[in-house]
Design a protein around this motif. Structure first.
Motif, PDB file in Angstrom:
ATOM      1  N   GLN A 199       0.015   2.285   5.642  1.00  0.00           N
ATOM      2  CA  GLN A 199      -0.827   3.330   6.222  1.00  0.00           C
ATOM      3  C   GLN A 199      -2.168   2.736   6.609  1.00  0.00           C
ATOM      4  OE1 GLN A 199      -1.059   6.946   3.911  1.00  0.00           O
ATOM      5  NE2 GLN A 199       1.004   6.730   3.120  1.00  0.00           N
ATOM      6  N   ASP A 200      -2.526   2.917   7.850  1.00  0.00           N
ATOM      7  CA  ASP A 200      -3.780   2.371   8.384  1.00  0.00           C
ATOM      8  C   ASP A 200      -3.829   0.876   8.118  1.00  0.00           C
ATOM      9  OD1 ASP A 200      -4.532   4.969   9.175  1.00  0.00           O
ATOM     10  OD2 ASP A 200      -5.299   5.399   7.171  1.00  0.00           O
ATOM     11  N   ASP A 201      -4.822   0.412   7.345  1.00  0.00           N
ATOM     12  CA  ASP A 201      -4.960  -1.016   7.075  1.00  0.00           C
ATOM     13  C   ASP A 201      -4.379  -1.411   5.718  1.00  0.00           C
ATOM     14  OD1 ASP A 201      -6.302  -1.382   9.492  1.00  0.00           O
ATOM     15  OD2 ASP A 201      -8.239  -0.909   8.588  1.00  0.00           O
ATOM     16  N   LYS A 210      12.577  -1.761 -14.819  1.00  0.00           N
ATOM     17  CA  LYS A 210      12.706  -1.066 -16.100  1.00  0.00           C
ATOM     18  C   LYS A 210      11.614  -0.001 -16.167  1.00  0.00           C
ATOM     19  CE  LYS A 210      14.880  -5.052 -18.294  1.00  0.00           C
ATOM     20  NZ  LYS A 210      16.246  -4.587 -18.088  1.00  0.00           N
ATOM     21  N   ASP A 211      10.696  -0.054 -17.120  1.00  0.00           N
ATOM     22  CA  ASP A 211       9.632   0.946 -17.219  1.00  0.00           C
ATOM     23  C   ASP A 211       8.283   0.384 -16.781  1.00  0.00           C
ATOM     24  OD1 ASP A 211      11.316   2.976 -18.215  1.00  0.00           O
ATOM     25  OD2 ASP A 211      11.231   2.092 -20.220  1.00  0.00           O
ATOM     26  N   TYR A 212       8.321  -0.631 -15.916  1.00  0.00           N
ATOM     27  CA  TYR A 212       7.094  -1.280 -15.455  1.00  0.00           C
ATOM     28  C   TYR A 212       6.979  -1.183 -13.938  1.00  0.00           C
ATOM     29  CZ  TYR A 212       6.493  -3.227 -20.124  1.00  0.00           C
ATOM     30  OH  TYR A 212       6.303  -3.370 -21.471  1.00  0.00           O
ATOM     31  N   SER A 213       5.756  -1.322 -13.470  1.00  0.00           N
ATOM     32  CA  SER A 213       5.466  -1.245 -12.043  1.00  0.00           C
ATOM     33  C   SER A 213       4.790  -2.538 -11.593  1.00  0.00           C
ATOM     34  CB  SER A 213       4.550  -0.051 -11.753  1.00  0.00           C
ATOM     35  OG  SER A 213       4.007  -0.130 -10.451  1.00  0.00           O
ATOM     36  N   TYR A 214       5.384  -3.182 -10.584  1.00  0.00           N
ATOM     37  CA  TYR A 214       4.771  -4.376  -9.995  1.00  0.00           C
ATOM     38  C   TYR A 214       4.279  -4.003  -8.603  1.00  0.00           C
ATOM     39  CZ  TYR A 214       4.206  -9.014  -7.969  1.00  0.00           C
ATOM     40  OH  TYR A 214       3.693 -10.126  -7.344  1.00  0.00           O
ATOM     41  N   LEU A 215       3.004  -4.238  -8.347  1.00  0.00           N
ATOM     42  CA  LEU A 215       2.385  -3.757  -7.102  1.00  0.00           C
ATOM     43  C   LEU A 215       1.837  -4.905  -6.262  1.00  0.00           C
ATOM     44  CD1 LEU A 215       1.422  -1.319  -5.398  1.00  0.00           C
ATOM     45  CD2 LEU A 215      -0.729  -1.418  -6.684  1.00  0.00           C
ATOM     46  N   ILE A 216       2.235  -4.898  -4.994  1.00  0.00           N
ATOM     47  CA  ILE A 216       1.586  -5.725  -3.974  1.00  0.00           C
ATOM     48  C   ILE A 216       0.767  -4.773  -3.116  1.00  0.00           C
ATOM     49  CG2 ILE A 216       1.940  -7.180  -1.952  1.00  0.00           C
ATOM     50  CD1 ILE A 216       4.552  -8.112  -3.225  1.00  0.00           C
ATOM     51  N   HIS A 217      -0.533  -4.989  -3.036  1.00  0.00           N
ATOM     52  CA  HIS A 217      -1.425  -4.075  -2.320  1.00  0.00           C
ATOM     53  C   HIS A 217      -2.410  -4.902  -1.514  1.00  0.00           C
ATOM     54  CE1 HIS A 217      -4.158  -0.256  -2.504  1.00  0.00           C
ATOM     55  NE2 HIS A 217      -3.532  -0.385  -1.351  1.00  0.00           N
ATOM     56  N   LEU A 218      -2.233  -4.910  -0.201  1.00  0.00           N
ATOM     57  CA  LEU A 218      -2.985  -5.814   0.666  1.00  0.00           C
ATOM     58  C   LEU A 218      -3.522  -5.117   1.910  1.00  0.00           C
ATOM     59  CD1 LEU A 218      -0.395  -8.732   0.650  1.00  0.00           C
ATOM     60  CD2 LEU A 218      -2.664  -8.865  -0.377  1.00  0.00           C
ATOM     61  N   GLY A 219      -4.633  -5.638   2.383  1.00  0.00           N
ATOM     62  CA  GLY A 219      -5.063  -5.356   3.734  1.00  0.00           C
ATOM     63  C   GLY A 219      -4.542  -6.501   4.584  1.00  0.00           C
ATOM     64  N   LEU A 220      -3.534  -6.261   5.412  1.00  0.00           N
ATOM     65  CA  LEU A 220      -2.898  -7.338   6.166  1.00  0.00           C
ATOM     66  C   LEU A 220      -3.877  -7.974   7.146  1.00  0.00           C
ATOM     67  CD1 LEU A 220       0.581  -5.716   6.921  1.00  0.00           C
ATOM     68  CD2 LEU A 220       0.004  -7.364   5.122  1.00  0.00           C
ATOM     69  N   SER A 221      -3.720  -9.272   7.368  1.00  0.00           N
ATOM     70  CA  SER A 221      -4.664 -10.002   8.219  1.00  0.00           C
ATOM     71  C   SER A 221      -4.469  -9.681   9.695  1.00  0.00           C
ATOM     72  CB  SER A 221      -4.514 -11.512   7.993  1.00  0.00           C
ATOM     73  OG  SER A 221      -3.209 -11.951   8.345  1.00  0.00           O
ATOM     74  N   HIS A 222      -3.285  -9.190  10.073  1.00  0.00           N
ATOM     75  CA  HIS A 222      -3.009  -8.835  11.465  1.00  0.00           C
ATOM     76  C   HIS A 222      -2.230  -7.517  11.506  1.00  0.00           C
ATOM     77  CE1 HIS A 222      -3.848 -13.120  11.729  1.00  0.00           C
ATOM     78  NE2 HIS A 222      -3.959 -13.023  13.043  1.00  0.00           N
ATOM     79  N   LEU A 243       8.549  -7.657   8.101  1.00  0.00           N
ATOM     80  CA  LEU A 243       7.589  -6.971   8.968  1.00  0.00           C
ATOM     81  C   LEU A 243       7.639  -7.572  10.370  1.00  0.00           C
ATOM     82  CD1 LEU A 243       4.545  -7.067   6.502  1.00  0.00           C
ATOM     83  CD2 LEU A 243       6.363  -5.355   6.611  1.00  0.00           C
ATOM     84  N   LYS A 244       7.415  -6.732  11.372  1.00  0.00           N
ATOM     85  CA  LYS A 244       7.393  -7.202  12.759  1.00  0.00           C
ATOM     86  C   LYS A 244       5.946  -7.307  13.233  1.00  0.00           C
ATOM     87  CE  LYS A 244      11.795  -4.958  13.897  1.00  0.00           C
ATOM     88  NZ  LYS A 244      12.465  -3.954  14.774  1.00  0.00           N
ATOM     89  N   LYS A 245       5.569  -8.490  13.672  1.00  0.00           N
ATOM     90  CA  LYS A 245       4.207  -8.693  14.178  1.00  0.00           C
ATOM     91  C   LYS A 245       3.997  -7.916  15.473  1.00  0.00           C
ATOM     92  CE  LYS A 245       3.900 -13.483  12.482  1.00  0.00           C
ATOM     93  NZ  LYS A 245       3.722 -14.900  12.878  1.00  0.00           N
ATOM     94  N   LYS A 246       2.779  -7.401  15.653  1.00  0.00           N
ATOM     95  CA  LYS A 246       2.458  -6.769  16.932  1.00  0.00           C
ATOM     96  C   LYS A 246       2.230  -7.821  18.006  1.00  0.00           C
ATOM     97  CE  LYS A 246       0.829  -2.057  16.553  1.00  0.00           C
ATOM     98  NZ  LYS A 246      -0.285  -1.111  16.811  1.00  0.00           N
ATOM     99  N   GLU A 247       1.660  -8.955  17.586  1.00  0.00           N
ATOM    100  CA  GLU A 247       1.447 -10.077  18.506  1.00  0.00           C
ATOM    101  C   GLU A 247       2.043 -11.329  17.877  1.00  0.00           C
ATOM    102  OE1 GLU A 247      -2.655 -10.452  19.406  1.00  0.00           O
ATOM    103  OE2 GLU A 247      -2.799  -8.503  20.410  1.00  0.00           O
ATOM    104  N   ASN A 248       2.693 -12.158  18.682  1.00  0.00           N
ATOM    105  CA  ASN A 248       3.338 -13.366  18.168  1.00  0.00           C
ATOM    106  C   ASN A 248       2.318 -14.489  17.967  1.00  0.00           C
ATOM    107  OD1 ASN A 248       5.696 -11.958  18.316  1.00  0.00           O
ATOM    108  ND2 ASN A 248       6.437 -12.948  20.181  1.00  0.00           N
ATOM    109  N   THR A 249       1.463 -14.293  16.980  1.00  0.00           N
ATOM    110  CA  THR A 249       0.453 -15.298  16.656  1.00  0.00           C
ATOM    111  C   THR A 249       0.676 -15.799  15.233  1.00  0.00           C
ATOM    112  OG1 THR A 249      -1.066 -13.564  15.870  1.00  0.00           O
ATOM    113  CG2 THR A 249      -1.267 -14.253  18.168  1.00  0.00           C
ATOM    114  N   CYS A 253      -3.190 -16.394   6.796  1.00  0.00           N
ATOM    115  CA  CYS A 253      -2.994 -15.825   5.462  1.00  0.00           C
ATOM    116  C   CYS A 253      -2.333 -14.468   5.609  1.00  0.00           C
ATOM    117  CB  CYS A 253      -4.323 -15.698   4.701  1.00  0.00           C
ATOM    118  SG  CYS A 253      -5.468 -14.505   5.424  1.00  0.00           S
ATOM    119  N   LEU A 254      -1.763 -13.986   4.523  1.00  0.00           N
ATOM    120  CA  LEU A 254      -1.078 -12.699   4.565  1.00  0.00           C
ATOM    121  C   LEU A 254      -2.065 -11.547   4.656  1.00  0.00           C
ATOM    122  CD1 LEU A 254       1.599 -11.164   4.437  1.00  0.00           C
ATOM    123  CD2 LEU A 254       1.486 -11.289   1.948  1.00  0.00           C
ATOM    124  N   GLY A 255      -3.191 -11.652   3.948  1.00  0.00           N
ATOM    125  CA  GLY A 255      -4.195 -10.600   3.968  1.00  0.00           C
ATOM    126  C   GLY A 255      -5.119 -10.730   2.773  1.00  0.00           C
TER     127      GLY A 255
END
Length: 520
Positions: A199-201, A210-222, A243-249, A253-255
């Motif tokens: 959502q947005d950025d 199991k009863d645990y939560s693993y979170l990846i939370h990033l502001g993507l670089s592109h 993920l599909k890039k909007k521009e092929n650049t 870094c991931l974000g």
């Protein structure tokens, strides 16, 4: 399905070909082509020597494996046994041996950073590099990235001792795609274990282990496109988010990290995350119950596991109000046809409207196209509770029928040991019975299934059973198929009904493990 590179990978115009233009290649022996390697990886042969186990590898252990027939290499925090790959490597054995028993990340990045190594070497994965504990803040800052991976937090280290092993993630890219790979170190992971929201950025991927939560939370670089795909390799517990890039650049870094990024904590401490969903349709099911259809945002992957609920959230007179509801299918019978569509963007709810209530009248007043917020799933029901089950009894009152819908579907289509499924459905009148005709048709469709309707205020024409939940009704209804059959009793309804039912079940000598009550 795994993303195995084709012989034309990389594309002729890709940066990988440009970057690797000066790299010398070694003639390969006959039968040692890329396709031959792919055939070997798909043969089922144990190429790690560990019989499918994943281990944490210390630096000392890594150094021991430095010979051609016993060669381990670390790439971006993960250790691979590359001995089987030696004769298939286009760059020759010497290149691989130069990193034998050590961290080859820098060498890999220098020669071919775009190569999908984690797919090429997927069956050679030994495990993750063990991160040594640091002794000072300054040292942590200097070594905050080890082997291309972020070290675990002190909180995560403590939790790992008590719960499942801490997951980790990596990423790679091609000209048009970015793939985020989550290594869960668990083998019971499936598509409903991961929830993805963009959502947005903000890019957010939560994996429930199991009863645990693993979170990846990033502001993507592109920027990325709205649609993406999620794949799970169940036998190794690996999740791929493509993920599909909007521009092929090229992404350097991931974000950048956002709140609680790379955290691994008990799910009860993770809090609820909501996304806005659009109302697509609502239709009458009974005189006071309706079937609501909501559509997830296009950039969301969410599948609610069986036996779990979500929270719907509305703002009423300036106050946010939330209520728990269990998703169902659009129809009871349609879901007993194979294959069941598992990646639907729609979520269905059977909801009773209370005219004098606070929440449901507002929900009923929503117009088609309006939005309502839906949380991530919650609940403690596990599929393992019905594995190898022989007898399944369902006790439902009113809309307490809703969690039984998906349980019925899963049990009758996936549990071969199942001999009997019985539903005791309590309602006030005949007009209150949800999906009555569908439930009755199911008894003809599957001979293992049987239904008993109990009405508390029927008309004089009613020929079925009358009354409320009682010892007499239950003792007659709950008959095992054999003296020692494995049994589970699920119960859901208004709180007084559920509490009374649990007491009666204990009085009938059913154990705690044989009873599951649905409460939110």
């Amino acid at each position: 399905m795994l993303n195995v590179p084709s012989q034309s990978f990389p594309a002729p115009s890709s940066q990988q070909r440009v970057a690797s233009g000066g790299r010398s290649k070694v003639p390969l022996k006959q039968g040692r082509s890329l396709m031959d390697w792919i055939r070997l990886t798909e043969s089922g042969k144990d190429l790690t020597g560990l019989k499918g186990k994943l281990i944490d590898v210390t630096e000392e252990e890594l150094k021991k494996h430095n010979k051609k027939d016993d060669c381990w290499i670390c790439i971006r925090g993960y250790v691979y046994n590359v001995s089987p790959y030696m004769e298939y490597h286009p760059g020759g054995e010497d290149t691989l041996m130069s990193a034998a028993g050590s961290d080859g990340t820098d060498l890999f990045n220098q020669i071919h950073p775009w190569v999908n190594y984690e797919s090429m070497l997927k069956v050679c994965l030994v495990g993750r590099m063990a991160v040594k504990p640091t002794v000072s803040k300054d040292y942590r800052e200097e070594k905050k990235v080890l082997n291309g991976m972020l070290p675990k937090s002190q909180v995560t280290d403590i939790l790992a001792k008590e719960g499942p092993s801490s997951p980790s993630y990596d990423w790679f890219q091609t000209e048009s795609l970015v793939t985020i790979v989550i290594y869960t170190k668990q083998k019971d992971i499936n598509l409903d274990s991961v929830i993805v929201d963009h959502q947005d950025d903000s890019f957010r991927a939560e994996t429930i282990i199991k009863d645990y939560s693993y979170l990846i939370h990033l502001g993507l670089s592109h920027e990325i496109q709205e649609d993406f795909s999620v794949r799970v390799v169940e036998n190794v517990g690996k999740i791929e988010i493509v993920l599909k890039k909007k521009e092929n650049t090229f992404w350097k870094c991931l974000g950048h990290s956002l709140e609680n990024h790379n955290s691994f904590i008990p799910k009860k401490d993770a809090g609820l995350y909501y996304r806005r969903c659009r109302l697509i349709s609502k239709e009458d099911v009974t005189h006071d119950t309706k079937l609501f259809c909501l559509m997830l945002p296009p950039s969301t992957h969410l599948q609610v596991p069986i036996g779990q609920h979500v929270y719907l959230k509305l703002t009423i007179t300036g106050t946010e109000i939330v209520k728990p509801y269990t998703p169902v299918f659009d129809s009871l019978l349609s879901e007993f046809q194979e294959p069941v569509l598992c990646n639907s963007k729609y979520i269905y709810f059977l909801i009773k409207i209370y005219p004098a209530g606070l929440f449901t009248p507002e929900l009923d007043h929503l117009q088609i196209g309006d939005y309502i917020s839906i949380s991530s799933p919650e609940g403690n029901f596990k599929k393992s509770q019905i594995e190898e089950l022989e007898d399944l009894f369902l006790l439902a009152a009113g809309t307490g029928f809703t969690p039984m819908v998906k349980i019925l579907n899963y049990a009758l289509t996936n549990i071969p040991s199942l001999r009997k499924v019985k539903l005791m459905f309590f309602n006030k009148t005949e007009d209150d019975i949800i999906w009555r005709s569908q439930v009755e048709k199911l008894t003809f469709k599957d001979k293992r299934f049987d239904i008993e309707f109990i009405l508390s205020a029927p008309t004089s024409e009613w020929n079925g059973k009358r009354g409320y939940i009682s010892p007499a009704l239950l003792s007659e209804f709950l008959k095992r198929s054999s003296d020692k059959s494995k049994v589970l009793i699920c119960i859901c309804g208004p709180t007084p009904f559920t509490e009374q039912g649990i007491r009666l079940l204990h009085d009938l000598n059913f154990s705690k493990d044989e009873i599951h009550s649905f409460t939110a």
